[in-house]
Design a protein around this motif. Sequence first.
Motif: not given
Lengths: 341, 341, 341, 341
Positions: A265-269
């Motif tokens: 969610e927060p940012r893709p890894i």
Amino acid sequence: MTAITVPELSPVTRTWLTVCLWCCFCFFLVELLIKAWPKPNSKTASTYLLSASGVIDLMAVLPIPLVLLIGVPANTAWVLASLWLLKLTAFVPGLALLGRVVALEARPLASVLVIFLTVLLFAGVALHILERAGQPERFGSLPQSLWWAVSTLTTTGYGDSVPQTFLGRVIAGIVMICGLGVFGLWTGILATGFSAEHRRRDFIQNWGLVTRVPFLRNLDPPAIIELTHMLRRLDLAERTIVVRRGRPGDCMYFIASGEVEVKVEPRPIRLSGGAFFGEIALLEGGPRTATVVTTLPSTLLVLDVSNFRVFMANHPDLAKEVEMEAARRERSNESVLPEEQ
Amino acid sequence: MTAITVPELSPVTRTWLTVCLWCCFCFFLVELLIKAWPKPNSKTASTYLLSASGVIDLMAVLPIPLVLLIGVPANTAWVLASLWLLKLTAFVPGLALLGRVVALEARPLASVLVIFLTVLLFAGVALHILERAGQPERFGSLPQSLWWAVSTLTTTGYGDSVPQTFLGRVIAGIVMICGLGVFGLWTGILATGFSAEHRRRDFIQNWGLVTRVPFLRNLDPPAIIELTHMLRRLDLAERTIVVRRGRPGDCMYFIASGEVEVKVEPRPIRLSGGAFFGEIALLEGGPRTATVVTTLPSTLLVLDVSNFRVFMANHPDLAKEVEMEAARRERSNESVLPEEQ
Amino acid sequence: MTAITVPELSPVTRTWLTVCLWCCFCFFLVELLIKAWPKPNSKTASTYLLSASGVIDLMAVLPIPLVLLIGVPANTAWVLASLWLLKLTAFVPGLALLGRVVALEARPLASVLVIFLTVLLFAGVALHILERAGQPERFGSLPQSLWWAVSTLTTTGYGDSVPQTFLGRVIAGIVMICGLGVFGLWTGILATGFSAEHRRRDFIQNWGLVTRVPFLRNLDPPAIIELTHMLRRLDLAERTIVVRRGRPGDCMYFIASGEVEVKVEPRPIRLSGGAFFGEIALLEGGPRTATVVTTLPSTLLVLDVSNFRVFMANHPDLAKEVEMEAARRERSNESVLPEEQ
Amino acid sequence: MTAITVPELSPVTRTWLTVCLWCCFCFFLVELLIKAWPKPNSKTASTYLLSASGVIDLMAVLPIPLVLLIGVPANTAWVLASLWLLKLTAFVPGLALLGRVVALEARPLASVLVIFLTVLLFAGVALHILERAGQPERFGSLPQSLWWAVSTLTTTGYGDSVPQTFLGRVIAGIVMICGLGVFGLWTGILATGFSAEHRRRDFIQNWGLVTRVPFLRNLDPPAIIELTHMLRRLDLAERTIVVRRGRPGDCMYFIASGEVEVKVEPRPIRLSGGAFFGEIALLEGGPRTATVVTTLPSTLLVLDVSNFRVFMANHPDLAKEVEMEAARRERSNESVLPEEQ
């Protein structure tokens, strides 16, 4: 190419097909000339023409004009276009594999062939003697009788020549049963050899990939061997979905080369070569917690859930490490993280 | 010999073929006399004539003059020349192997045969009852009906007798499917037995060879067993190229007997029984560093790269020894050296 | 449904069958509408129609009215009712399994297919050239010749086109033998893959069940893995007899879920999930000492006597525990008792 | 019995055959009466008649007089004598085994059957649509078309109905290839299951025998398991030669029950249950040093040379014991001696 070869005898579209065939022919001719020509100083031209692929290229080009010159009608000549198919065989790994299997299993295969031929000859002779009187046009000579025998022993059974006498039919029945036996031996030898060769080739390929994954490279050698047998290689193009959030998870993945993106969610890894993912669904038995997509053409190594459990059971320290990594990933509320940080 | 037997019925060249056949016949007659004659004091003549090979030799010689005397036409008589093929079977190791397999697996094979015969009889009876009215000339008697059943159950399918009624065809369909099943059992039993016998024979042969290689003989017994299963025997004639410089290396070699020459620069090195070579390409993953040629007829034991890695992983001390030897060879700028110096 | 489809061409009962077929048709139509209709706010209707099962449901309903509208006679139109069979495939686990096998073994299967097609084409071309003169109506064009080749290479052998020349028959014989070989490879690859997939699926299922049995859950992980491979799942309905007193005992049972009743004399004993029974007959080699019946739908895990002995030999502490439990049960003069008390 | 059943339709010997058949019939009738009669007090008569073997015995006796009473001609009635064959099936262990295999592998077999039927139906429908116009008498109805499909899919290929259109032949080719695939799956499942069942049964039998040999009984359990898998049971009649002096030795023997006599010079030695012999030839690689003959019906356990070496390598203490025994036997100038003295 097969499509072109096959309908070449249909009535109306013949002209168009002939044009197509001449185009293919010219293409192969030009290809041959380019390959054989450019380096006249070295002896590559003759070397190439004498090598296996050179002979195949020559066979694709030479025979058609030759037979046309001799005066064979064009329809017949184009049949030789089927030789173009030989060019395809260079791209088929299976043929090389099959060649190796036949070479390795040559002795048992030859034994079965001898058994086959012996049964064939005796069946032919027996039916020749028994059926000659009744059906002189079908069993009157040994070659005719052998033709019957080969069609029966392979259980093909054309039905153009069939024994009529009682004894002849009893022998025919025995020949059919022998045919099943010979067939069985043949099947068994080839199938065993083929699958052994495949396993061997996969092992060699996987070994090379396993040694690129740092997490696996540090295992002790017997564990690497065990794991190499368990892994399955998976080559994926760019932007392919590897796992989809919410689907049941039945394997985990190691990245041998390439890069994947985990949609958390927060940012893709982004995970690159050497990392692993997909272990959470295996450890907890639940669905996938995130979608994973490749960002580059990637080679992954897949460890199936059944093999995962076997391997983890045999290597408790590794199991602990994987569990710790999974716990850390979940704690930080992110499904997947690169292992080395 | 098959070639001689087969065309003996062609029209013109008959005289020449007859001459050839008489020559063969005389050769076998003389061979028989030599074998049976020379030691009249011992009882070898009668022993020989009663042994398996003696009976085969007799059968190659006796029947032809006998049937000619009875007044059978010559064409027919020569069909008996096919008995000469039996002499060949003595040279085929596969037949002995097959005999052993059939003996060992006799009980399951007999079970399948009984199942086969039961299905056969019931199919024959069912079709006899169902099709008798419609096709009296094909299913009117049980033997005719059984003939149909055997040709269907083995999936040969001559097509000379085909059920026409609805129920008859349903039963025929079930018989075909049973045929596949019976076939499958037969195949599986024979194929499994044959490959097990082959592995067993290879193991026994390889065991004898492994104990001739000092480097391997000193392993502890379980490792020898493991290695014996992995090795493959390779018999080579004099002056055969074993490995070629620059080619990719996918196996290493142990010399069980014979001698090879390694073509390295200052002067070629000879390796004889007990030495090994080809390990550098496996350890470094590169191409072969030198060409190796046999100087005597040699028996080599081949260790495949996949088995090499498995074995080295399980026996780290041996791996170290092989690596040290390889390093020593490379340091002295010579690709291959005899191991014992 | 097959029964309805098949006799739809018989003469008299046609009206009744048509009524039946229209009933089925209406049922499927209603089913489709129910599935697609109820939630108009969400996008499930279109999602469903585009999913695999939606397409199958559509194909079961749409084509028949369509072809009737076009003016195709009703008999022909109902042939499309065979598409209803596709609805059944959703219930067949084997098809999903087969799909997985084909996907995993795609490369070797494709190799074999290429070999098959290559042999096919060359056989077709060779017979076309050889037999064209003698049988222009059968081998006069390449497609006809390929038809012969495919029927021969698969050892089907219709017998509608058969080579007549000597050379043609020799090639036909070789094609048949190649057919056996191709067949063997195909068989081997599919059979190996199918059985591996089945073992894998059983392992995953059994693993889930083993972890529900407390007695087994506390084993160390490698033992659990070993046992999971040995166990066989058995799903039983209510009031089914599991073992019968006096019969020879060849396995023991663990209860994964459900409940069984052991018919021992003073009063029957109930065993529920986690307990085991049937071990006494294995330990003592005698007959069953009591009848056991399920009281609820139960899932049992069966451990065969041969696997029981192997497992007990490898895990002596577990063997002791099982023996103690058996001894305690016998001492209290009751055949089977719940393990946890 | 088959011989009697089959030629019952030949012309002249009919009377004699009828007499034979009536004798058999009376024998079975008497057998049935004896089995059902003697204990009228117990309920065995009805129990027996309702059991499997009772039903078979009834079916051997009842139908023939019944159909004769109805007025069926005698020739037809005797066809029912084939039901007598069912009595034989009770003696065939393979049938019970096959039943177990089918029961255990029911799910994969059913999957393959569904695949088979699906392909069958679609092939039938496709050919019905394609070939209906050209060959109404062969593909005009679905049942006819399905008949073609079943004969093609099983690669039987009667050739009575053959597709003529181009598309029909392409589909036929695909059906044949599918047939090979279905066949392969079937073969694989049955063959794997059958051989697993055989191994399992052999294991259970051998386990019982191994525990009768004191020398083996004292091994630790995993070694017993390993050995049980390696041994092969051999049942011999009285006065059978087991090994012959001077022949190459490729196995050693343990006596599970019975007695053998070792023909050594001063006076023959008798070995009974629990002893072993034949190990000297394996240890020294030479020929057999003495002939061994059974004096009673004996059950031997055979340990093959390859398994012998594997087992001795894994169990060095046992190897030492066997070697000591062999040395002691040779020292006392007698080839074989009982182990316990």
